[in-house]
Design a protein around this motif. Structure first.
Motif, PDB file in Angstrom:
ATOM      1  N   LEU A   7       0.845  -1.197   0.000  1.00  8.00           N
ATOM      2  CA  LEU A   7       0.000   0.000   0.000  1.00  8.00           C
ATOM      3  C   LEU A   7       0.879   1.245   0.000  1.00  8.00           C
ATOM      4  CD1 LEU A   7      -2.551  -1.099   2.753  1.00  8.00           C
ATOM      5  CD2 LEU A   7      -2.750  -1.389   0.277  1.00  8.00           C
ATOM      6  N   GLU A   8       0.592   2.172  -0.904  1.00  4.82           N
ATOM      7  CA  GLU A   8       1.386   3.405  -0.987  1.00  4.82           C
ATOM      8  C   GLU A   8       1.047   4.339   0.161  1.00  4.82           C
ATOM      9  OE1 GLU A   8       1.655   5.536  -4.647  1.00  4.82           O
ATOM     10  OE2 GLU A   8       2.190   3.727  -5.767  1.00  4.82           O
ATOM     11  N   SER A   9       2.085   4.881   0.779  1.00 10.77           N
ATOM     12  CA  SER A   9       1.905   5.733   1.947  1.00 10.77           C
ATOM     13  C   SER A   9       1.161   7.027   1.634  1.00 10.77           C
ATOM     14  CB  SER A   9       3.249   6.043   2.600  1.00 10.77           C
ATOM     15  OG  SER A   9       4.076   6.736   1.696  1.00 10.77           O
ATOM     16  N   GLY A  10       1.231   7.529   0.437  1.00  6.42           N
ATOM     17  CA  GLY A  10       0.548   8.778   0.102  1.00  6.42           C
ATOM     18  C   GLY A  10      -0.905   8.613  -0.315  1.00  6.42           C
ATOM     19  N   ASP A  11      -1.380   7.394  -0.421  1.00  6.01           N
ATOM     20  CA  ASP A  11      -2.758   7.126  -0.848  1.00  6.01           C
ATOM     21  C   ASP A  11      -3.719   7.557   0.261  1.00  6.01           C
ATOM     22  OD1 ASP A  11      -5.266   5.908  -1.444  1.00  6.01           O
ATOM     23  OD2 ASP A  11      -4.244   4.345  -2.608  1.00  6.01           O
ATOM     24  N   LYS A  12      -4.641   8.454  -0.056  1.00  2.00           N
ATOM     25  CA  LYS A  12      -5.565   9.010   0.935  1.00  2.00           C
ATOM     26  C   LYS A  12      -6.440   7.944   1.589  1.00  2.00           C
ATOM     27  CE  LYS A  12      -5.831  13.546  -1.225  1.00  2.00           C
ATOM     28  NZ  LYS A  12      -5.240  14.489  -0.345  1.00  2.00           N
ATOM     29  N   ARG A  13      -6.654   6.811   0.923  1.00  2.00           N
ATOM     30  CA  ARG A  13      -7.479   5.745   1.520  1.00  2.00           C
ATOM     31  C   ARG A  13      -6.851   5.204   2.802  1.00  2.00           C
ATOM     32  NH1 ARG A  13      -7.808   1.503  -3.204  1.00  2.00           N
ATOM     33  NH2 ARG A  13      -5.649   2.213  -3.353  1.00  2.00           N
ATOM     34  N   TRP A  14      -5.523   5.299   2.905  1.00  2.00           N
ATOM     35  CA  TRP A  14      -4.817   4.720   4.055  1.00  2.00           C
ATOM     36  C   TRP A  14      -4.337   5.783   5.036  1.00  2.00           C
ATOM     37  CZ3 TRP A  14      -7.007   0.991   2.074  1.00  2.00           C
ATOM     38  CH2 TRP A  14      -6.770   0.520   0.794  1.00  2.00           C
ATOM     39  N   ALA A  19       0.826   2.183   5.984  1.00  2.00           N
ATOM     40  CA  ALA A  19       1.043   1.939   4.557  1.00  2.00           C
ATOM     41  C   ALA A  19       2.431   2.503   4.252  1.00  2.00           C
ATOM     42  CB  ALA A  19      -0.030   2.630   3.724  1.00  2.00           C
ATOM     43  N   CYS A  20       3.361   1.657   3.865  1.00  2.00           N
ATOM     44  CA  CYS A  20       4.763   2.069   3.756  1.00  2.00           C
ATOM     45  C   CYS A  20       5.328   2.039   2.341  1.00  2.00           C
ATOM     46  CB  CYS A  20       5.635   1.195   4.654  1.00  2.00           C
ATOM     47  SG  CYS A  20       5.183   1.307   6.388  1.00  2.00           S
ATOM     48  N   PRO A  60      -9.302   0.433   7.346  1.00  2.00           N
ATOM     49  CA  PRO A  60      -9.593   0.169   5.933  1.00  2.00           C
ATOM     50  C   PRO A  60      -8.618  -0.787   5.256  1.00  2.00           C
ATOM     51  CG  PRO A  60      -8.561   2.313   6.152  1.00  2.00           C
ATOM     52  CD  PRO A  60      -8.831   1.815   7.551  1.00  2.00           C
ATOM     53  N   THR A  61      -7.406  -0.895   5.749  1.00  2.00           N
ATOM     54  CA  THR A  61      -6.425  -1.755   5.076  1.00  2.00           C
ATOM     55  C   THR A  61      -6.822  -3.221   5.185  1.00  2.00           C
ATOM     56  OG1 THR A  61      -5.029  -1.686   7.061  1.00  2.00           O
ATOM     57  CG2 THR A  61      -4.548  -0.090   5.331  1.00  2.00           C
TER      58      THR A  61
END
Length: 175
Positions: A7-14, A19-20, A60-61
């Motif tokens: 999971l991308e750390s900049g993704d607003k969903r996370w 998310a690293c 959410p993850t």
């Protein structure tokens, strides 16, 4: 498989959750190629509950990987509110279960506390709560054995207390 690099750390969903992954890693779509017999271990350690009426986190993850047809283990650590909340969410979402994590040598009551709370959150999440003295005391006699299985063999660094009984070399008298 630990979830964090998928999971991308900049993704607003996370936002606010672990998310690293970085864009240059190009791993954010890798989950689509992974076999579905991989168990995703979603480590989430924080939950700063300021007041009893504060809503629980959404987590959410875990829900994301579950929706993508992976078996998901929630993996809390030292945060009691987080352990209980993740256990409740795992039950509600019908996730695979809970895997309490320990990342360092445990030689104090923290091990007992997280072990007890995680066991309650895993077996009976709807009634899970903080420390339960009776079950904590029942587990103390085996704590050293559990930690010896973890290759922590220095007696003073295992168990509930530094010593279960005086080994005879303390500066105070033995009665």
């Amino acid at each position: 498989m630990w979830h964090d690099m998928l999971l991308e750390s900049g993704d607003k969903r996370w936002s606010g959750y672990t998310a690293c992954g970085l864009p240059e890693h190009k791993l954010s779509m890798l989950y689509k190629e992974l076999p579905r017999d991989i168990v995703i271990a979603d480590w989430q350690y924080g939950y700063n509950k300021a007041a009893p009426e504060d809503p629980e986190p959404e987590w959410p993850t875990s829900k994301f990987f579950n929706k993508e047809k992976f078996d998901v283990l929630v993996c809390p650590w030292l945060n009691e509110n987080g352990i209980i909340s993740l256990g409740r969410m795992a039950e509600k979402e019908k996730l695979t279960g809970i895997l309490e994590t320990t990342w360092h040598i445990s030689h104090c009551s923290n091990f007992q506390t997280i072990f007890n709370i995680a066991a309650n959150a895993g077996w009976n999440p709807s009634k899970a709560s903080g420390s339960n003295t009776a079950s904590r005391l029942a587990a103390t006699m085996h704590t050293r054995q559990i930690e010896w299985d973890m290759d922590i063999v220095d007696y003073e660094k295992t168990g509930w207390n530094q010593y279960q009984m005086d080994p005879g070399h303390h500066p105070h008298p033995v009665f």
